[in-house]
Design a protein around this motif. Structure first.
Motif, short mmCIF file in Angstrom:
data_model
loop_
_atom_site.label_atom_id
_atom_site.label_comp_id
_atom_site.label_asym_id
_atom_site.label_seq_id
_atom_site.Cartn_x
_atom_site.Cartn_y
_atom_site.Cartn_z
N GLY A 10 7.58 -20.80 -28.27
CA GLY A 10 8.20 -19.53 -28.58
C GLY A 10 7.72 -18.98 -29.90
O GLY A 10 6.76 -19.48 -30.48
N LEU A 11 8.42 -17.94 -30.35
CA LEU A 11 8.11 -17.28 -31.62
C LEU A 11 9.18 -17.66 -32.63
O LEU A 11 10.37 -17.45 -32.39
N VAL A 12 8.75 -18.24 -33.75
CA VAL A 12 9.68 -18.62 -34.81
C VAL A 12 9.11 -18.19 -36.15
O VAL A 12 7.92 -17.87 -36.26
N GLN A 13 9.97 -18.22 -37.16
CA GLN A 13 9.51 -17.92 -38.51
C GLN A 13 9.09 -19.21 -39.21
O GLN A 13 9.51 -20.31 -38.84
N ALA A 14 8.27 -19.07 -40.21
CA ALA A 14 7.83 -20.22 -40.99
C ALA A 14 9.04 -20.98 -41.54
O ALA A 14 10.01 -20.36 -41.98
N THR A 91 0.32 -22.05 -35.32
CA THR A 91 0.25 -21.15 -34.18
C THR A 91 -0.90 -21.54 -33.26
O THR A 91 -2.05 -21.66 -33.70
N ALA A 92 -0.58 -21.77 -31.99
CA ALA A 92 -1.58 -22.20 -31.01
C ALA A 92 -0.91 -22.35 -29.65
O ALA A 92 0.32 -22.30 -29.55
N GLY A 118 -1.41 -30.43 -18.85
CA GLY A 118 -0.51 -29.37 -18.48
C GLY A 118 -1.14 -28.01 -18.68
O GLY A 118 -2.30 -27.91 -19.12
N GLN A 119 -0.37 -26.96 -18.40
CA GLN A 119 -0.91 -25.61 -18.48
C GLN A 119 -0.78 -25.01 -19.88
O GLN A 119 -1.39 -23.98 -20.17
N GLY A 120 -0.01 -25.64 -20.73
CA GLY A 120 0.14 -25.19 -22.11
C GLY A 120 1.35 -24.32 -22.32
O GLY A 120 1.85 -23.66 -21.41
N THR A 121 1.83 -24.31 -23.57
CA THR A 121 2.93 -23.44 -23.97
C THR A 121 2.60 -22.85 -25.34
O THR A 121 2.11 -23.54 -26.22
N GLN A 122 2.84 -21.56 -25.49
CA GLN A 122 2.47 -20.84 -26.70
C GLN A 122 3.50 -21.07 -27.80
O GLN A 122 4.70 -20.90 -27.59
N VAL A 123 2.99 -21.40 -28.97
CA VAL A 123 3.82 -21.48 -30.18
C VAL A 123 3.26 -20.49 -31.19
O VAL A 123 2.07 -20.55 -31.52
N THR A 124 4.10 -19.59 -31.64
CA THR A 124 3.70 -18.60 -32.64
C THR A 124 4.64 -18.68 -33.83
O THR A 124 5.86 -18.59 -33.66
#
Length: 127
Positions: A10-14, A91-92, A118-124
């Motif tokens: 998911g999208l998280v802050q630093a 982020t990757a 696996g197919q991967g999961t987005q981390v931002t």
């Protein structure tokens, strides 16, 4: 062959945390050494963390050591990656992988050592 499905990105802050999950099916994860890799745009896939087939040994890339923790739950046939103190450079797309290891103690760090992905999961991570 084992099928792997990642989730939890998911999208998280630093500075925040995420926990990635890798649910396996088809075979038990106790038959495999497991690993987490990541790939950022324009970069090669890199090792993040791994756990031995026995579950007794773990290993981390220097860039995540002290912040990330790999674990597994054999009853749920799932591997986890707890990511704390996230940084923008984390982020990757994160991939889970399985290696049909003969050794119960080895942790593998190279992508070509792994058999199933696996197919991967987005981390931002935003700054």
């Amino acid at each position: 062959q084992v099928q792997l499905v990642e989730s939890g990105g998911g999208l998280v802050q630093a500075g925040e945390s995420l926990r990635l999950s890798c649910a396996a099916s088809g075979r038990t994860i106790s038959s495999y050494a497991m690993g987490w890799f990541r790939q950022a745009p324009g970069k090669e896939r890199e090792f993040v963390s791994g756990i031995s087939r026995s579950g007794g040994n773990t290993y981390y890339a220097d860039s995540v050591k002290g912040r990330f923790t790999i674990s597994r739950d054999t009853a749920k046939n799932t591997v986890y990656l707890q990511m704390n103190s996230l940084k923008p450079e984390d982020t990757a797309v994160y991939y889970c992988a399985a290696c049909a290891s003969v050794s119960g103690r080895m942790v593998y760090t190279r992508p070509r050592q792994y058999d199933d992905w696996g197919q991967g999961t987005q981390v931002t991570v935003s700054s």
